[in-house]
Design an enzyme around this catalytic site. Sequence first.
Site, short mmCIF file in Angstrom:
data_model
loop_
_atom_site.label_atom_id
_atom_site.label_comp_id
_atom_site.label_asym_id
_atom_site.label_seq_id
_atom_site.Cartn_x
_atom_site.Cartn_y
_atom_site.Cartn_z
N ASN A 151 0.88 -1.17 0.00
CA ASN A 151 0.00 0.00 0.00
C ASN A 151 0.92 1.22 0.00
O ASN A 151 1.48 1.56 1.03
CB ASN A 151 -0.89 -0.03 1.25
CG ASN A 151 -1.67 1.27 1.43
OD1 ASN A 151 -1.77 2.08 0.50
ND2 ASN A 151 -2.21 1.47 2.62
N LYS A 192 0.22 4.20 -0.26
CA LYS A 192 -0.39 5.43 0.31
C LYS A 192 -0.12 6.60 -0.65
O LYS A 192 -0.01 6.38 -1.86
CB LYS A 192 0.11 5.67 1.73
CG LYS A 192 -0.03 4.42 2.61
CD LYS A 192 0.10 4.67 4.06
CE LYS A 192 -0.07 3.36 4.81
NZ LYS A 192 -0.14 3.53 6.26
N HIS A 222 -9.58 1.47 4.50
CA HIS A 222 -8.31 1.59 5.23
C HIS A 222 -8.53 2.53 6.41
O HIS A 222 -9.31 3.49 6.33
CB HIS A 222 -7.21 2.13 4.30
CG HIS A 222 -5.87 2.11 4.95
ND1 HIS A 222 -5.46 3.08 5.84
CD2 HIS A 222 -4.85 1.22 4.87
CE1 HIS A 222 -4.24 2.78 6.26
NE2 HIS A 222 -3.86 1.65 5.70
N GLU A 273 -6.97 4.90 7.56
CA GLU A 273 -6.76 6.33 7.28
C GLU A 273 -7.98 6.93 6.59
O GLU A 273 -8.29 8.11 6.78
CB GLU A 273 -5.47 6.50 6.45
CG GLU A 273 -4.23 6.26 7.33
CD GLU A 273 -3.01 5.70 6.61
OE1 GLU A 273 -2.95 5.79 5.37
OE2 GLU A 273 -2.13 5.18 7.31
N GLU A 278 -5.69 -4.64 10.41
CA GLU A 278 -4.62 -3.67 10.65
C GLU A 278 -4.92 -2.90 11.93
O GLU A 278 -5.70 -1.93 11.91
CB GLU A 278 -4.51 -2.68 9.48
CG GLU A 278 -4.20 -3.33 8.16
CD GLU A 278 -3.61 -2.32 7.18
OE1 GLU A 278 -2.47 -2.53 6.75
OE2 GLU A 278 -4.29 -1.32 6.87
N GLY A 284 2.37 2.31 10.73
CA GLY A 284 3.36 3.37 10.58
C GLY A 284 4.06 3.75 11.87
O GLY A 284 4.74 4.77 11.95
N SER A 338 3.17 -2.09 10.32
CA SER A 338 4.61 -2.18 10.55
C SER A 338 5.19 -3.57 10.23
O SER A 338 6.10 -4.05 10.91
CB SER A 338 4.96 -1.77 11.99
OG SER A 338 4.59 -0.42 12.23
P1 PGA Z 1 2.71 0.31 7.60
O1 PGA Z 1 1.24 0.56 6.97
O2 PGA Z 1 3.20 -0.99 7.04
O3 PGA Z 1 3.52 1.50 7.14
O4 PGA Z 1 2.52 0.26 9.08
C1 PGA Z 1 0.34 -0.48 6.76
C2 PGA Z 1 -0.93 0.06 6.16
O5 PGA Z 1 -1.39 1.13 6.59
O6 PGA Z 1 -1.52 -0.57 5.25
#
Ligand code: PGA
Length: 247
Positions: free
Chosen positions: A12, A14, A98, A100, A169, A175, A211
């Site tokens: 992803n 982003k 997601h 976010e 997640e 992140g 992560s």
């Molecule tokens: P990350 O993000 O691996 O940077 O923690 C995962 C995601 O939000 O899909």
Amino acid sequence: MSHTRKRLVMGNWKMHGSFAANAALLDELVAEAPQAGDAEVAVCAPFPYLAQLQGTLAGSPISWGAQDVSIHTQGAYTGEVSAGMLADFGCTWVLCGHSERRALHGETSDQVAAKAATALAAGLTPVVCVGETLDDRDGDQVECVIGDQLEPVLALGTEALGRLVIAYEPVWAIGTGRTATPEQAQAVHAFIRQSLTQQGAGQVRILYGGSVKAGNAASLFAQPDIDGALVGGASLVAQEFLNIAAA
Ligand code: PGA
């Protein structure tokens, strides 16, 4: 115990990337993908780069997708992108809900399920994201929160469920460098699997995200109900991403 569901490792990106940076990353992924083992590998990019993914990845073992989709098929929805448009660019996947999008754009679980339904109708595979916040976890609300997020998705029915992917997640792990332990992740995956099994869809793939790195992927993938990963930051570094797939 052998793992019967095919592993899926999905990047992803982003809101990262540029033509030049994507080209370098994709070239490396295509060149090295055959060494990444048996896992299915995919990347989800910002809308403007879907044509670049199609141009670079078509014919390679790597599939691609988008990070969001409209619940509408067409019409006066300025700024929105329909599932049919994503299909036009050869997308296989689309992330739905997601964290976010839920947190920053107020997406509700009903809207997320509607997005998944629209995606399925266009022949895409929705990757429905669920996950609890740290407050939810500290308040012992994990199953309650995940259950609520899943409810309208489960209501899509067995046939629809059989054609989608779930990504668990935990928001506190995204992140932050703070991954759920394999046991914490497995416990939630088992709960999700049980909910799916009750709907006759126990073989749905459930990815873990938050992560994920090359260094922790193998221990996560060793869990019986973890079928792969949704990878944010580490998907922007070709070798790290492929090492996750190889794990
Ligand atoms: P990350 O993000 O691996 O940077 O923690 C995962 C995601 O939000 O899909």
